[in-house]
Design an enzyme around this catalytic site. Structure first.
Site, PDB file in Angstrom:
ATOM      1  N   ASP A  65      29.858  32.190  38.495  1.00 39.38           N
ATOM      2  CA  ASP A  65      29.307  30.553  38.749  1.00 39.38           C
ATOM      3  C   ASP A  65      30.514  30.232  39.241  1.00 39.38           C
ATOM      4  OD1 ASP A  65      31.286  31.600  36.416  1.00 39.38           O
ATOM      5  OD2 ASP A  65      30.401  29.856  35.729  1.00 39.38           O
ATOM      6  N   TYR A  67      33.999  28.215  39.970  1.00 38.19           N
ATOM      7  CA  TYR A  67      35.635  27.244  38.845  1.00 38.19           C
ATOM      8  C   TYR A  67      34.984  26.463  38.309  1.00 38.19           C
ATOM      9  CZ  TYR A  67      37.875  31.500  42.495  1.00 38.19           C
ATOM     10  OH  TYR A  67      38.419  31.741  43.010  1.00 38.19           O
ATOM     11  N   PHE A  78      34.141  32.517  45.084  1.00 43.57           N
ATOM     12  CA  PHE A  78      35.896  32.848  45.142  1.00 43.57           C
ATOM     13  C   PHE A  78      36.974  31.888  45.557  1.00 43.57           C
ATOM     14  CE2 PHE A  78      33.111  36.525  44.211  1.00 43.57           C
ATOM     15  CZ  PHE A  78      33.969  36.911  42.868  1.00 43.57           C
ATOM     16  N   HIS A 186      34.721  43.688  38.252  1.00 43.66           N
ATOM     17  CA  HIS A 186      35.318  42.131  39.045  1.00 43.66           C
ATOM     18  C   HIS A 186      36.393  41.848  39.544  1.00 43.66           C
ATOM     19  CE1 HIS A 186      35.571  38.020  38.808  1.00 43.66           C
ATOM     20  NE2 HIS A 186      34.329  37.857  38.844  1.00 43.66           N
TER      21      HIS A 186
END
Length: 232
Positions: A65, A67, A78, A186
């Protein structure tokens, strides 16, 4: 208010926009934006779709989801706007890029240059409350983004990059006979040293694309971007 994406994604997702869950999601978001701080800004929610039309998608980099800090999210996984400090996960992505493909470090986290080459920077959930990671999960976004992933899978010839458990859970939506899937932990500081660094996803992606007679991605970002370039 009707959702409009200004390219072929509108046709692909039009059936989803007419379903009851999307109406419920729309009502939820209207209330959230009126009563609390939500990221990204409302008119940037579908930025990833705007920058990378369905027909042009070669690669999907799937995030969880947006930031959840001020001025960071702008609708692309990202990526952050020019002038915003590069977040830790993206710094680790840059580190892997450097060892994998000789990426020259940049002083920003603005990934538009990837998006315009066909890298679809998708999150599984497209909005979030300020300071509350994953706060908009299970409100309907997952059904919409699952539909987008499934449509790309059916089209074929896409490299799906799935980092972390939330992204890996979407593997079942992908036909691996006609697409490629790359997975790793991740890139966050909590996990990057336990199965992200050294996985070479960027060179592997280009090997798949070249094998399909597609133009590979130039992963090198512009060394500098100006604030006034943002979202243009």
């Amino acid at each position: 208010m009707k959702t409009i994406i200004h390219n072929d994604w509108q046709t692909v997702l039009a059936p989803e926009f007419e379903k009851p869950y999307y109406g419920q999601l729309h009502a939820f978001l209207k209330e959230e934006y009126q009563t609390t701080t939500v990221y990204p800004e409302m008119h940037h929610i579908f930025q990833a779709f705007e920058w990378t039309p369905f027909k042009d998608v070669k690669v999907v980099i799937l995030g969880q989801d947006p930031y959840h800090g001020p001025h960071q999210a702008h609708g692309c996984s990202f990526s952050v706007l020019p002038g915003v400090k590069v977040p830790p996960s993206l710094r680790n992505i840059y580190q892997e890029l450097t060892t994998d493909v000789g990426f020259q470090p940049v002083n920003h986290g603005y990934l538009k240059a990837w998006a315009t080459q066909g890298v679809f920077l998708l999150n599984t959930v497209l909005t979030v409350r300020d300071g509350q990671a994953n706060s908009h999960r299970n409100q309907g976004w997952e059904q919409l983004t699952d539909a987008a992933i499934a449509a790309l899978s059916e089209r074929g010839g896409v490299v799906f990059i799935l980092w972390g458990n939330a992204a890996k859970a979407k593997r079942t939506l992908i036909d691996e006979q006609t697409n490629a899937v790359l997975t790793a932990v991740h890139p966050s500081p909590l996990s990057a040293y336990h199965g992200f660094f050294g996985t070479k996803p960027f060179s592997q992606t280009n090997q798949f694309l070249e094998g399909w007679h597609q133009t590979p991605i130039d992963w090198q970002l512009p060394l500098n971007v100006q604030k006034d370039e943002a979202l243009s």
